[in-house]
Design an enzyme around this catalytic site. Structure first.
Site, PDB file in Angstrom:
ATOM      1  N   TRP A  94      -2.572 -22.420  -2.067  1.00  0.00           N
ATOM      2  CA  TRP A  94      -3.836 -21.931  -2.621  1.00  0.00           C
ATOM      3  C   TRP A  94      -5.024 -22.638  -2.005  1.00  0.00           C
ATOM      4  O   TRP A  94      -6.081 -22.022  -1.794  1.00  0.00           O
ATOM      5  CB  TRP A  94      -3.824 -22.045  -4.143  1.00  0.00           C
ATOM      6  CG  TRP A  94      -2.794 -21.143  -4.728  1.00  0.00           C
ATOM      7  CD1 TRP A  94      -1.610 -21.495  -5.320  1.00  0.00           C
ATOM      8  CD2 TRP A  94      -2.815 -19.701  -4.728  1.00  0.00           C
ATOM      9  NE1 TRP A  94      -0.911 -20.375  -5.686  1.00  0.00           N
ATOM     10  CE2 TRP A  94      -1.613 -19.258  -5.340  1.00  0.00           C
ATOM     11  CE3 TRP A  94      -3.725 -18.751  -4.272  1.00  0.00           C
ATOM     12  CZ2 TRP A  94      -1.311 -17.905  -5.509  1.00  0.00           C
ATOM     13  CZ3 TRP A  94      -3.430 -17.405  -4.429  1.00  0.00           C
ATOM     14  CH2 TRP A  94      -2.234 -16.999  -5.048  1.00  0.00           C
ATOM     15  N   ASP A 124     -10.553 -25.811  -8.393  1.00  0.00           N
ATOM     16  CA  ASP A 124      -9.769 -24.646  -8.791  1.00  0.00           C
ATOM     17  C   ASP A 124      -8.729 -25.142  -9.794  1.00  0.00           C
ATOM     18  O   ASP A 124      -7.738 -25.767  -9.417  1.00  0.00           O
ATOM     19  CB  ASP A 124      -9.099 -24.023  -7.568  1.00  0.00           C
ATOM     20  CG  ASP A 124      -8.192 -22.841  -7.927  1.00  0.00           C
ATOM     21  OD1 ASP A 124      -8.092 -22.494  -9.124  1.00  0.00           O
ATOM     22  OD2 ASP A 124      -7.582 -22.272  -6.994  1.00  0.00           O
ATOM     23  N   LYS A 146      -2.806 -17.906 -16.663  1.00  0.00           N
ATOM     24  CA  LYS A 146      -1.784 -18.948 -16.750  1.00  0.00           C
ATOM     25  C   LYS A 146      -1.826 -19.616 -18.134  1.00  0.00           C
ATOM     26  O   LYS A 146      -0.839 -19.663 -18.840  1.00  0.00           O
ATOM     27  CB  LYS A 146      -1.997 -20.014 -15.681  1.00  0.00           C
ATOM     28  CG  LYS A 146      -2.393 -19.501 -14.309  1.00  0.00           C
ATOM     29  CD  LYS A 146      -1.226 -19.096 -13.466  1.00  0.00           C
ATOM     30  CE  LYS A 146      -1.661 -18.839 -12.029  1.00  0.00           C
ATOM     31  NZ  LYS A 146      -0.574 -18.354 -11.191  1.00  0.00           N
TER      32      LYS A 146
END
Length: 362
Positions: free
Chosen positions: A103, A173, A197
Protein backbone atom coordinates in the site's frame (compact mmCIF):
# COMPACT_ATOMS: atom_id res chain seq x y z
CA UNK A 1 -29.09 -18.01 11.53
CA UNK A 2 -27.61 -20.91 13.48
CA UNK A 3 -23.96 -19.90 13.30
CA UNK A 4 -22.01 -16.82 12.29
CA UNK A 5 -18.96 -17.48 10.12
CA UNK A 6 -15.53 -17.05 11.65
CA UNK A 7 -14.89 -13.99 9.49
CA UNK A 8 -11.20 -13.15 9.00
CA UNK A 9 -11.67 -11.24 5.74
CA UNK A 10 -9.14 -8.48 5.07
CA UNK A 11 -11.78 -5.98 3.95
CA UNK A 12 -14.64 -5.42 3.67
CA UNK A 13 -14.44 -7.07 7.03
CA UNK A 14 -16.44 -8.23 10.02
CA UNK A 15 -18.96 -5.86 11.57
CA UNK A 16 -20.29 -6.20 15.13
CA UNK A 17 -23.40 -8.38 15.23
CA UNK A 18 -25.06 -5.80 17.50
CA UNK A 19 -24.54 -3.12 14.83
CA UNK A 20 -25.93 -5.32 12.07
CA UNK A 21 -29.00 -6.14 14.14
CA UNK A 22 -29.65 -2.47 14.95
CA UNK A 23 -29.25 -1.52 11.29
CA UNK A 24 -31.67 -4.31 10.38
CA UNK A 25 -34.25 -2.94 12.81
CA UNK A 26 -33.89 0.59 11.40
CA UNK A 27 -33.47 -0.38 7.76
CA UNK A 28 -37.00 0.34 6.55
CA UNK A 29 -37.76 3.29 8.80
CA UNK A 30 -35.36 5.56 10.64
CA UNK A 31 -36.24 7.95 13.43
CA UNK A 32 -40.00 7.88 12.87
CA UNK A 33 -39.55 9.48 9.44
CA UNK A 34 -41.56 6.92 7.48
CA UNK A 35 -38.54 6.12 5.30
CA UNK A 36 -35.08 4.59 5.37
CA UNK A 37 -32.09 6.80 6.01
CA UNK A 38 -30.99 5.81 2.49
CA UNK A 39 -34.09 7.48 1.06
CA UNK A 40 -33.94 10.86 2.77
CA UNK A 41 -32.30 14.08 1.68
CA UNK A 42 -28.79 14.71 2.92
CA UNK A 43 -29.90 18.32 3.41
CA UNK A 44 -32.67 17.31 5.82
CA UNK A 45 -32.49 17.73 9.58
CA UNK A 46 -32.64 14.01 10.38
CA UNK A 47 -29.69 13.02 8.23
CA UNK A 48 -27.65 16.08 9.19
CA UNK A 49 -28.17 15.10 12.82
CA UNK A 50 -26.64 11.67 12.15
CA UNK A 51 -23.84 13.25 10.11
CA UNK A 52 -22.88 15.72 12.83
CA UNK A 53 -23.26 13.18 15.62
CA UNK A 54 -20.88 10.83 13.79
CA UNK A 55 -18.26 13.57 13.65
CA UNK A 56 -18.74 14.29 17.35
CA UNK A 57 -18.38 10.60 18.25
CA UNK A 58 -15.18 10.34 16.19
CA UNK A 59 -13.77 13.41 17.93
CA UNK A 60 -14.60 12.11 21.41
CA UNK A 61 -13.51 8.48 20.99
CA UNK A 62 -10.30 9.17 19.06
CA UNK A 63 -9.39 12.28 21.11
CA UNK A 64 -9.28 14.53 18.04
CA UNK A 65 -8.24 18.11 18.92
CA UNK A 66 -10.47 21.05 18.07
CA UNK A 67 -8.14 22.37 15.36
CA UNK A 68 -8.71 19.28 13.20
CA UNK A 69 -11.50 18.82 10.66
CA UNK A 70 -13.27 15.47 10.29
CA UNK A 71 -14.28 14.84 6.68
CA UNK A 72 -16.43 12.08 5.16
CA UNK A 73 -15.21 11.51 1.60
CA UNK A 74 -15.53 8.87 -1.10
CA UNK A 75 -13.11 6.96 -3.29
CA UNK A 76 -11.34 5.01 -0.57
CA UNK A 77 -7.72 5.35 0.50
CA UNK A 78 -6.75 4.96 -3.15
CA UNK A 79 -8.20 8.40 -3.93
CA UNK A 80 -6.36 9.84 -0.92
CA UNK A 81 -3.11 8.59 -2.48
CA UNK A 82 -3.72 11.27 -5.14
CA UNK A 83 -5.44 13.93 -3.04
CA UNK A 84 -2.52 14.21 -0.62
CA UNK A 85 0.05 15.28 -3.25
CA UNK A 86 -2.48 17.25 -5.30
CA UNK A 87 -3.26 19.41 -2.29
CA UNK A 88 0.06 19.49 -0.43
CA UNK A 89 2.91 18.85 -2.88
CA UNK A 90 3.79 22.26 -4.32
CA UNK A 91 6.60 23.16 -6.73
CA UNK A 92 10.03 23.02 -5.17
CA UNK A 93 8.85 20.63 -2.47
CA UNK A 94 9.28 16.86 -2.13
CA UNK A 95 6.76 14.27 -1.01
CA UNK A 96 8.61 11.85 1.28
CA UNK A 97 7.40 8.27 1.70
CA UNK A 98 8.32 5.41 4.01
CA UNK A 99 8.18 2.22 1.95
CA UNK A 100 6.67 -0.54 4.08
CA UNK A 101 4.86 -2.69 1.53
CA UNK A 102 2.18 -2.93 -1.10
CA UNK A 103 0.00 0.00 0.00
CA UNK A 104 2.90 2.36 0.61
CA UNK A 105 4.11 1.59 -2.92
CA UNK A 106 0.71 2.50 -4.38
CA UNK A 107 0.66 5.79 -2.48
CA UNK A 108 4.13 6.65 -3.81
CA UNK A 109 3.17 5.77 -7.38
CA UNK A 110 0.31 8.29 -7.30
CA UNK A 111 2.52 11.02 -5.84
CA UNK A 112 5.08 10.52 -8.62
CA UNK A 113 2.36 11.59 -11.09
CA UNK A 114 2.03 14.92 -9.29
CA UNK A 115 5.52 16.07 -8.29
CA UNK A 116 8.90 15.28 -6.82
CA UNK A 117 9.10 12.37 -4.41
CA UNK A 118 11.70 10.70 -2.21
CA UNK A 119 11.89 7.42 -0.31
CA UNK A 120 12.66 8.36 3.29
CA UNK A 121 13.19 4.74 4.38
CA UNK A 122 12.42 1.28 3.01
CA UNK A 123 12.29 -2.36 4.05
CA UNK A 124 12.06 -3.65 0.48
CA UNK A 125 15.39 -5.49 0.85
CA UNK A 126 13.75 -7.88 3.34
CA UNK A 127 10.52 -8.26 1.34
CA UNK A 128 8.79 -5.74 3.63
CA UNK A 129 8.70 -8.17 6.54
CA UNK A 130 9.45 -5.35 8.99
CA UNK A 131 8.79 -1.66 9.57
CA UNK A 132 11.93 0.47 9.18
CA UNK A 133 13.35 1.65 12.48
CA UNK A 134 12.47 5.26 13.20
CA UNK A 135 16.19 6.07 13.19
CA UNK A 136 16.38 4.91 9.56
CA UNK A 137 13.91 7.55 8.35
CA UNK A 138 15.57 10.46 6.57
CA UNK A 139 13.23 13.35 5.75
CA UNK A 140 14.44 15.71 2.97
CA UNK A 141 15.02 19.34 3.95
CA UNK A 142 12.41 20.49 1.42
CA UNK A 143 9.81 17.88 2.35
CA UNK A 144 6.19 18.93 1.94
CA UNK A 145 5.21 16.01 4.16
CA UNK A 146 6.23 12.53 5.29
CA UNK A 147 3.74 9.80 4.39
CA UNK A 148 3.50 6.51 6.25
CA UNK A 149 1.24 3.49 5.97
CA UNK A 150 0.53 2.67 9.61
CA UNK A 151 -0.40 -0.96 8.98
CA UNK A 152 0.32 -3.09 5.92
CA UNK A 153 -2.52 -5.57 5.50
CA UNK A 154 -0.74 -7.76 2.93
CA UNK A 155 2.55 -8.17 4.77
CA UNK A 156 1.08 -8.05 8.27
CA UNK A 157 3.33 -5.31 9.68
CA UNK A 158 2.48 -2.25 11.77
CA UNK A 159 4.26 0.80 13.16
CA UNK A 160 4.70 0.32 16.91
CA UNK A 161 5.44 4.05 17.25
CA UNK A 162 5.29 6.97 14.84
CA UNK A 163 8.15 9.24 13.75
CA UNK A 164 8.51 12.75 15.14
CA UNK A 165 8.66 14.91 12.03
CA UNK A 166 8.84 18.31 13.70
CA UNK A 167 7.44 21.03 11.44
CA UNK A 168 7.00 18.63 8.50
CA UNK A 169 3.41 17.33 8.44
CA UNK A 170 3.12 13.60 9.09
CA UNK A 171 0.50 12.00 6.83
CA UNK A 172 -0.87 8.65 7.98
CA UNK A 173 -2.79 6.03 6.05
CA UNK A 174 -4.54 4.32 8.97
CA UNK A 175 -7.08 2.50 6.82
CA UNK A 176 -6.47 -0.90 8.37
CA UNK A 177 -5.71 0.02 11.98
CA UNK A 178 -7.63 3.18 12.83
CA UNK A 179 -9.11 2.98 16.34
CA UNK A 180 -7.54 -0.42 17.04
CA UNK A 181 -5.37 1.39 19.61
CA UNK A 182 -4.95 4.84 21.08
CA UNK A 183 -3.08 7.38 18.94
CA UNK A 184 -1.85 10.92 19.57
CA UNK A 185 -3.59 12.68 16.70
CA UNK A 186 -1.43 15.76 17.33
CA UNK A 187 1.50 13.87 15.81
CA UNK A 188 -0.21 13.97 12.42
CA UNK A 189 -1.06 16.62 9.90
CA UNK A 190 -3.58 14.36 8.17
CA UNK A 191 -4.92 10.88 8.94
CA UNK A 192 -7.06 9.05 6.41
CA UNK A 193 -8.79 5.69 6.52
CA UNK A 194 -11.23 3.70 4.44
CA UNK A 195 -14.00 2.64 6.81
CA UNK A 196 -14.33 -0.97 5.68
CA UNK A 197 -11.85 -2.53 8.12
CA UNK A 198 -12.59 -1.08 11.56
CA UNK A 199 -15.28 1.57 11.24
CA UNK A 200 -18.08 0.33 9.02
CA UNK A 201 -18.88 -0.81 5.48
CA UNK A 202 -17.13 0.30 2.32
CA UNK A 203 -18.21 3.57 0.75
CA UNK A 204 -16.93 6.26 3.10
CA UNK A 205 -13.38 7.40 3.80
CA UNK A 206 -12.59 9.25 7.02
CA UNK A 207 -10.11 12.14 6.79
CA UNK A 208 -8.87 13.81 9.98
CA UNK A 209 -6.99 16.93 8.94
CA UNK A 210 -5.32 19.83 10.70
CA UNK A 211 -7.23 22.94 9.69
CA UNK A 212 -4.24 24.86 8.33
CA UNK A 213 -3.52 22.04 5.85
CA UNK A 214 -7.01 22.00 4.34
CA UNK A 215 -8.04 25.65 4.58
CA UNK A 216 -6.96 26.50 1.04
CA UNK A 217 -6.21 24.04 -1.74
CA UNK A 218 -4.42 24.93 -5.00
CA UNK A 219 -6.86 26.48 -7.45
CA UNK A 220 -5.59 24.16 -10.20
CA UNK A 221 -6.96 21.07 -8.44
CA UNK A 222 -10.41 19.85 -9.60
CA UNK A 223 -13.19 20.80 -7.22
CA UNK A 224 -13.99 17.34 -5.85
CA UNK A 225 -10.30 16.61 -5.20
CA UNK A 226 -9.76 19.77 -3.14
CA UNK A 227 -9.77 19.38 0.62
CA UNK A 228 -11.09 22.90 1.12
CA UNK A 229 -14.20 22.03 -0.92
CA UNK A 230 -15.20 19.47 1.69
CA UNK A 231 -13.84 21.28 4.74
CA UNK A 232 -15.88 24.42 3.99
CA UNK A 233 -19.10 22.47 3.35
CA UNK A 234 -19.00 20.05 6.31
CA UNK A 235 -18.53 17.16 3.80
CA UNK A 236 -21.89 18.03 2.26
CA UNK A 237 -20.72 19.67 -0.97
CA UNK A 238 -22.29 16.78 -2.89
CA UNK A 239 -24.40 13.81 -1.82
CA UNK A 240 -22.40 11.95 0.85
CA UNK A 241 -22.41 8.15 1.26
CA UNK A 242 -25.16 8.56 3.82
CA UNK A 243 -25.84 4.92 4.66
CA UNK A 244 -22.13 4.17 5.16
CA UNK A 245 -21.84 7.20 7.46
CA UNK A 246 -24.88 6.02 9.41
CA UNK A 247 -23.22 2.61 9.82
CA UNK A 248 -20.02 4.28 11.06
CA UNK A 249 -22.22 6.06 13.60
CA UNK A 250 -23.47 2.73 14.91
CA UNK A 251 -19.97 1.23 15.02
CA UNK A 252 -18.67 4.22 16.98
CA UNK A 253 -21.47 3.79 19.52
CA UNK A 254 -20.51 0.11 19.75
CA UNK A 255 -16.88 1.11 20.43
CA UNK A 256 -18.09 3.44 23.18
CA UNK A 257 -20.17 0.61 24.69
CA UNK A 258 -17.02 -1.56 24.83
CA UNK A 259 -15.18 1.02 26.90
CA UNK A 260 -13.61 3.07 24.12
CA UNK A 261 -10.45 2.72 22.09
CA UNK A 262 -8.13 1.92 25.02
CA UNK A 263 -10.33 -1.02 26.03
CA UNK A 264 -10.48 -2.22 22.42
CA UNK A 265 -6.68 -2.06 22.20
CA UNK A 266 -6.32 -4.48 25.11
CA UNK A 267 -9.01 -6.71 23.61
CA UNK A 268 -7.17 -6.73 20.28
CA UNK A 269 -3.90 -7.64 21.99
CA UNK A 270 -5.59 -10.51 23.81
CA UNK A 271 -7.12 -11.75 20.54
CA UNK A 272 -4.00 -11.67 18.43
CA UNK A 273 -1.87 -13.21 21.19
CA UNK A 274 -3.89 -16.41 20.86
CA UNK A 275 -2.97 -16.76 17.18
CA UNK A 276 0.62 -15.56 17.47
CA UNK A 277 1.14 -18.06 20.30
CA UNK A 278 -0.16 -20.85 18.06
CA UNK A 279 2.49 -19.82 15.51
CA UNK A 280 5.36 -19.33 17.96
CA UNK A 281 4.70 -22.53 19.91
CA UNK A 282 4.39 -24.74 16.81
CA UNK A 283 8.08 -25.63 16.67
CA UNK A 284 8.39 -24.24 13.15
CA UNK A 285 5.29 -25.91 11.70
CA UNK A 286 3.85 -22.39 11.28
CA UNK A 287 6.23 -19.56 10.34
CA UNK A 288 5.22 -15.97 10.95
CA UNK A 289 6.08 -13.70 8.03
CA UNK A 290 6.46 -10.40 9.90
CA UNK A 291 9.45 -9.69 12.11
CA UNK A 292 8.19 -10.05 15.71
CA UNK A 293 8.96 -6.37 16.49
CA UNK A 294 6.77 -5.27 13.56
CA UNK A 295 3.85 -7.66 13.99
CA UNK A 296 0.42 -6.25 13.28
CA UNK A 297 -2.52 -6.24 15.66
CA UNK A 298 -4.83 -6.38 12.66
CA UNK A 299 -3.34 -8.79 10.08
CA UNK A 300 -1.49 -11.95 11.07
CA UNK A 301 0.50 -13.43 8.17
CA UNK A 302 2.08 -16.87 8.27
CA UNK A 303 3.35 -19.71 6.12
CA UNK A 304 3.52 -23.49 6.26
CA UNK A 305 6.26 -25.76 4.93
CA UNK A 306 4.77 -26.04 1.44
CA UNK A 307 2.14 -24.42 -0.75
CA UNK A 308 0.32 -27.76 -0.91
CA UNK A 309 -0.03 -27.78 2.87
CA UNK A 310 -1.21 -24.16 2.82
CA UNK A 311 -3.89 -25.04 0.27
CA UNK A 312 -4.97 -27.96 2.45
CA UNK A 313 -5.10 -25.65 5.50
CA UNK A 314 -7.25 -23.12 3.61
CA UNK A 315 -9.61 -25.80 2.33
CA UNK A 316 -10.08 -27.52 5.70
CA UNK A 317 -10.49 -24.19 7.48
CA UNK A 318 -13.37 -23.30 5.14
CA UNK A 319 -15.01 -26.63 5.94
CA UNK A 320 -14.86 -25.67 9.63
CA UNK A 321 -16.54 -22.29 9.07
CA UNK A 322 -13.48 -20.05 8.72
CA UNK A 323 -13.57 -17.35 6.02
CA UNK A 324 -10.79 -15.24 4.49
CA UNK A 325 -7.65 -17.08 5.61
CA UNK A 326 -5.90 -17.21 2.24
CA UNK A 327 -3.04 -14.74 1.92
CA UNK A 328 -3.19 -11.93 -0.61
CA UNK A 329 -2.79 -13.18 -4.16
CA UNK A 330 0.43 -11.15 -4.58
CA UNK A 331 2.31 -12.91 -1.77
CA UNK A 332 0.45 -16.16 -1.04
CA UNK A 333 0.60 -17.85 2.33
CA UNK A 334 -2.09 -17.41 4.96
CA UNK A 335 -3.53 -14.39 6.73
CA UNK A 336 -5.97 -13.83 9.56
CA UNK A 337 -7.36 -10.30 9.77
CA UNK A 338 -8.39 -9.61 13.35
CA UNK A 339 -10.08 -6.22 13.08
CA UNK A 340 -11.99 -4.65 15.97
CA UNK A 341 -15.25 -6.49 15.31
CA UNK A 342 -13.66 -9.97 15.09
CA UNK A 343 -14.59 -11.54 18.43
CA UNK A 344 -12.17 -13.22 20.81
CA UNK A 345 -14.11 -16.44 20.34
CA UNK A 346 -13.26 -16.50 16.63
CA UNK A 347 -9.56 -16.07 17.38
CA UNK A 348 -9.64 -18.84 19.98
CA UNK A 349 -11.42 -21.10 17.51
CA UNK A 350 -8.72 -20.40 14.91
CA UNK A 351 -5.90 -21.06 17.38
CA UNK A 352 -7.56 -24.37 18.32
CA UNK A 353 -7.97 -25.29 14.65
CA UNK A 354 -4.31 -24.48 13.97
CA UNK A 355 -3.17 -26.73 16.81
CA UNK A 356 -5.41 -29.57 15.63
CA UNK A 357 -4.24 -29.17 12.01
CA UNK A 358 -0.64 -29.36 13.20
CA UNK A 359 -1.39 -32.47 15.27
CA UNK A 360 -2.78 -34.23 12.18
CA UNK A 361 -0.20 -32.97 9.69
CA UNK A 362 2.96 -32.23 11.67
Amino acid sequence: MTHRAYNFNAGPAALPIEVLQQAQEQFVEFGGSGMSIMEMSHRGAIYEGVHNETQALMRELFAIPGNYQILFLQGGASTQFAMIPLNLLSAGKTGAYVMTGSWAKKALQEAKLVGETAVAASSESVAYNRIPDLSEISVPDNAAYLHITSNETIEGTQFAAYPDTGSVPLIGDLSSDIMCRTVDVNQFGIIYAGAQKNLGPSGVTIVIAREDLVAESPKSVPTMLRYDTHAKSNSLYNTPPSFSIYMVNLVLKWIASKGGVAALEQYNRDKTKLIYNAIDESGGFYRGFADPASRSLMNITFRLQSEELEKQFAKESEQHGFVGLKGHRSVGGLRASTYNAVPLESCKALADFMQEFQRKNG
